[in-house]
Design a protein around this motif. Structure first.
Motif, short mmCIF file in Angstrom:
data_model
loop_
_atom_site.label_atom_id
_atom_site.label_comp_id
_atom_site.label_asym_id
_atom_site.label_seq_id
_atom_site.Cartn_x
_atom_site.Cartn_y
_atom_site.Cartn_z
N LEU A 279 65.53 65.83 98.05
CA LEU A 279 64.46 64.96 98.54
C LEU A 279 63.12 65.68 98.53
N ALA A 280 63.12 66.96 98.91
CA ALA A 280 61.88 67.74 98.91
C ALA A 280 61.34 67.90 97.49
N ALA A 281 62.23 68.15 96.53
CA ALA A 281 61.80 68.33 95.15
C ALA A 281 61.22 67.04 94.59
N ALA A 282 61.91 65.93 94.81
CA ALA A 282 61.43 64.66 94.29
C ALA A 282 60.10 64.28 94.92
N THR A 283 59.96 64.50 96.21
CA THR A 283 58.71 64.18 96.91
C THR A 283 57.58 65.07 96.42
N ALA A 284 57.87 66.36 96.21
CA ALA A 284 56.85 67.28 95.71
C ALA A 284 56.38 66.87 94.32
N ALA A 285 57.30 66.38 93.51
CA ALA A 285 56.94 65.93 92.17
C ALA A 285 55.97 64.76 92.24
N ARG A 286 56.27 63.79 93.09
CA ARG A 286 55.40 62.63 93.21
C ARG A 286 54.03 63.00 93.75
N ARG A 287 53.99 63.93 94.70
CA ARG A 287 52.71 64.35 95.25
C ARG A 287 51.86 65.05 94.20
N ALA A 288 52.53 65.65 93.22
CA ALA A 288 51.81 66.33 92.15
C ALA A 288 51.46 65.37 91.01
N GLY A 289 51.76 64.09 91.20
CA GLY A 289 51.44 63.10 90.19
C GLY A 289 52.43 63.03 89.05
N LEU A 290 53.64 63.56 89.26
CA LEU A 290 54.67 63.56 88.23
C LEU A 290 55.65 62.41 88.45
N ILE B 104 59.34 74.44 96.21
CA ILE B 104 59.00 75.54 95.31
C ILE B 104 59.57 75.31 93.92
N ALA B 105 60.77 74.73 93.84
CA ALA B 105 61.40 74.49 92.54
C ALA B 105 60.53 73.61 91.65
N VAL B 106 59.70 72.77 92.25
CA VAL B 106 58.80 71.91 91.47
C VAL B 106 57.43 72.55 91.32
N THR B 107 56.85 72.99 92.41
CA THR B 107 55.46 73.46 92.37
C THR B 107 55.30 74.79 91.64
N ALA B 108 56.33 75.65 91.65
CA ALA B 108 56.21 76.94 90.96
C ALA B 108 56.06 76.75 89.46
N GLY B 109 56.65 75.69 88.94
CA GLY B 109 56.55 75.42 87.52
C GLY B 109 55.22 74.85 87.09
N LEU B 110 54.36 74.50 88.04
CA LEU B 110 53.08 73.89 87.72
C LEU B 110 51.94 74.91 87.67
N ARG B 111 52.22 76.15 88.05
CA ARG B 111 51.16 77.15 88.12
C ARG B 111 51.53 78.37 87.27
N ARG B 112 50.51 79.01 86.73
CA ARG B 112 50.71 80.26 86.04
C ARG B 112 50.32 81.45 86.91
N MET B 113 49.38 81.21 87.81
CA MET B 113 48.91 82.25 88.72
C MET B 113 49.28 81.86 90.15
N ARG B 114 49.55 82.87 90.97
CA ARG B 114 49.86 82.68 92.38
C ARG B 114 50.94 81.61 92.57
N ARG B 115 52.01 81.77 91.81
CA ARG B 115 53.12 80.82 91.90
C ARG B 115 53.82 80.96 93.25
N PRO B 116 54.12 79.87 93.94
CA PRO B 116 54.83 79.96 95.22
C PRO B 116 56.21 80.55 95.01
N ALA B 117 56.65 81.32 96.00
CA ALA B 117 57.95 81.97 95.92
C ALA B 117 58.69 81.80 97.24
N PHE B 118 60.00 81.84 97.16
CA PHE B 118 60.81 81.68 98.36
C PHE B 118 61.13 83.05 98.95
N ASP B 119 60.76 83.24 100.22
CA ASP B 119 61.01 84.50 100.92
C ASP B 119 61.71 84.21 102.23
N PRO B 120 63.05 84.37 102.26
CA PRO B 120 63.77 84.05 103.50
C PRO B 120 63.53 85.04 104.62
N GLY B 121 62.84 86.15 104.33
CA GLY B 121 62.65 87.19 105.33
C GLY B 121 61.86 86.76 106.54
#
Length: 453
Positions: A16-27, A300-317
């Motif tokens: 659901l998060a991935a699909a929603t992120a895609a729509r918010r990005a206009g995809l 992140i699975a959607v938005t990281a693919g939309l950027r070349r610089m400062r790509r979001p990353a998952f950090d569970p720490g």
């Protein structure tokens, strides 16, 4: 030409998060699900379990408590069903998906293409290979909320967060509960001790440091033989020993998607799999088996693919985890055991010294903050927060201050400088942090090592 920009396989939190992120990005987005959107969290996880815990704590009868669970699940599910998703512009396709290539998926007899594919199929209860267990009628987190009558006795196999939460809830609902586990979920021994005492106070029998050797039915009861020579009998058995990735017939091998030894999909910190154009998020990755982590991964699975610089990353720490027992246990980052022998320092405050806990007549637990030196600046300003363990009635709310401090890299002393409302539970965070920059109540931070009070 492709059918969509993003195709998401799985309708749970990550999907659901991935699909929603895609729509918010206009995809354009397609969500493929073989069950109702919402997944485990809505139907068999967070929503029903926390509802049951709340109902049990308020003394509702068993049937009323389960009725409240069903009502709550239905209410939440209605906000994320097929119609709700379509109103957001997300196409919903029902069925079991199989990956054909890095851009193609088959659903039944239909083939669909997308520029990006996100795997978010989640995980299912893992039943251990105990002799005889396959011939015993058992409950899992997928079936326990289907009960219509309270069993007289229940044995919970697995003392992790889910096992402890459900054990306490059922005990408060009048069921005789026994938990069998090697160790309780809290990483900090002090937290484990408080939890064990709280469960025992509610009547839960704990069989710790032991494992089940065999299982069988004896009359209408389940009989479990333990490796310490003991036996446990109960009317019902709940297995809560962990989860395995749901990748059955997904076709990972056919396209070369790598998995780890347990079958979880291997990803990098941007949620990319070993196949270009295919990402994975949520429980299927095994990275962080909690809803809020799945939500972050899905975005992140959607938005990281939309950027070349400062790509979001998952950090569970710097992401907190919470065991929603009474008292709650919340943990973020490292524990004192992790940092023993380093230059880290620890500050500790018992809830017996926290006025809000005293006014609530519930002074169980403590706040423990861990901080280490900053580069070049050392321990100036209290250093930087490396972890926190909180045991308290509202620990799940309190943990977010140290989590924010870790995520933003702030000085530990900032937690002490911020004026907190009196008497609030979070005031204990300020008082604990003050031990790094001068002290509070005669306490100052000490070197990390064996727990001392």
């Amino acid at each position: 030409m492709t059918d969509s920009d993003v195709m998401v396989i799985g309708g749970g939190t990550a999907g659901l998060a991935a699909a929603t992120a895609a729509r918010r990005a206009g995809l354009t987005a397609v969500l493929i699900s073989d069950g109702d959107p919402g997944g485990d969290c809505t139907f068999t996880g967070c929503v029903p379990s926390k509802t049951l815990l709340h109902a049990a704590a308020f003394g509702l009868p068993f049937t009323n408590a389960l009725a409240r669970v069903r009502h709550t699940v239905a209410r939440v599910a209605a906000t994320e069903d097929d119609d709700a998703l379509r109103r957001q512009g997300i196409e919903v396709v029902r069925g079991r998906a199989r990956i054909v290539s890095h851009r193609m998926v088959s659903v039944d007899d239909r083939r669909m293409t997308a520029r990006r594919i996100v795997l978010a199929t989640g995980a299912r209860p893992d039943v251990p290979a105990v002799p005889g267990l396959d011939r015993v009628p058992l409950l899992t987190t997928e079936t326990v909320f289907e009960l219509t009558e309270a069993p007289r006795s229940l044995v919970v196999l697995g003392g992790g967060a889910v096992g402890c939460e459900l054990a306490q809830a059922f005990a408060q609902l009048g069921v005789g509960v026994t938990v069998i586990e090697a160790e309780l979920p809290a990483l900090d021994p002090e937290a484990s001790a408080v939890l064990a005492e709280a469960l025992a106070d509610d009547g839960v029998r704990l069989r710790l440091g032991t494992r089940v050797q065999s299982a069988r039915m004896e009359g209408e009861q389940v009989l479990l033989e333990l490796d310490d020579g003991g036996m446990v009998r109960a009317d019902r058995l709940l297995v809560a020993t962990g989860r395995r990735p749901d990748t059955h017939e997904l076709g990972l091998d056919a396209v070369g998607i790598r998995t780890d030894a347990q079958g979880f999909v291997a990803v990098d910190r941007h949620m990319s799999t070993s196949v270009d154009g295919i990402f994975a998020a949520g429980d299927v990755t095994g990275l962080f088996p909690h809803t809020h982590g799945a939500y972050a991964m899905g975005r992140i699975a959607v938005t990281a693919g939309l950027r070349r610089m400062r790509r979001p990353a998952f950090d569970p720490g710097s992401i907190p985890t919470v065991v929603f027992t009474d008292p709650e246990i919340a943990v973020v980052g490292a524990t004192e055991h992790d940092l023993a022998g380093t230059s880290a320092r620890v500050a500790w405050l018992p809830m017996t010294e926290a006025d809000r806990a005293i006014t609530a007549a519930d002074p169980r637990g403590f706040v423990k903050l861990l901080a280490g030196p900053r580069r070049l600046l050392g321990h100036a300003g209290g250093g930087r927060v490396l972890g926190a363990t909180i045991v308290a009635e509202r620990a799940g709310e309190m943990i977010h201050e140290p989590a924010l401090a870790m995520a933003t890299g702030m000085f530990t002393g900032r937690l002490a400088q911020a004026v907190h409302a009196y008497p609030s539970w979070s005031l204990a965070i300020q008082q604990t942090a003050a031990q790094f920059v001068g002290g509070h109540g005669g306490r100052t931070a000490r070197p990390a090592g064996p727990a001392r009070t």
